[in-house]
Motif scaffolding. Structure first.
Motif: not given
Length: 92
Positions: A8, A11, A19, A22
């Motif tokens: 997170e 991201q 997400k 990422a």
């Protein structure tokens, strides 16, 4: 911080659209560094640090509380040396 929390964070900082994107970036980074270390190559990220390997010699020792000894065979271990920018950022 768990891997999910880290994804997170990546991201947000990397401005990834999802997400999942990422997470793919994190997995790609981890597998790329692992692949380089398996080949005994080092990975230098200026300001962040250097991932490398080191040869560890055979080691023997005594088991605490017992009269037995053990021998740990020689092996290759991963190593990380912090870069100056990272050291300075953490020290603040």
């Amino acid at each position: 911080m768990t891997k999910s929390d880290f994804v997170e964070l990546v991201q947000r900082n990397g401005e990834f659209e999802s997400k999942a994107a990422a997470e793919r970036a994190v997995k790609a980074f981890i597998s790329s560094v692992t692949e380089a270390l398996v080949k005994k190559e080092s990975v230098s990220l200026v300001g962040f640090g250097t991932f490398s390997t080191v040869e560890v010699a055979e080691k023997s020792g005594k088991v605490p509380g017992k009269d037995t000894t053990y021998t740990k065979p020689a092996h290759t271990a991963p190593k990380f040396k912090f870069g100056k920018t990272l050291k300075d950022a953490v020290a603040k």
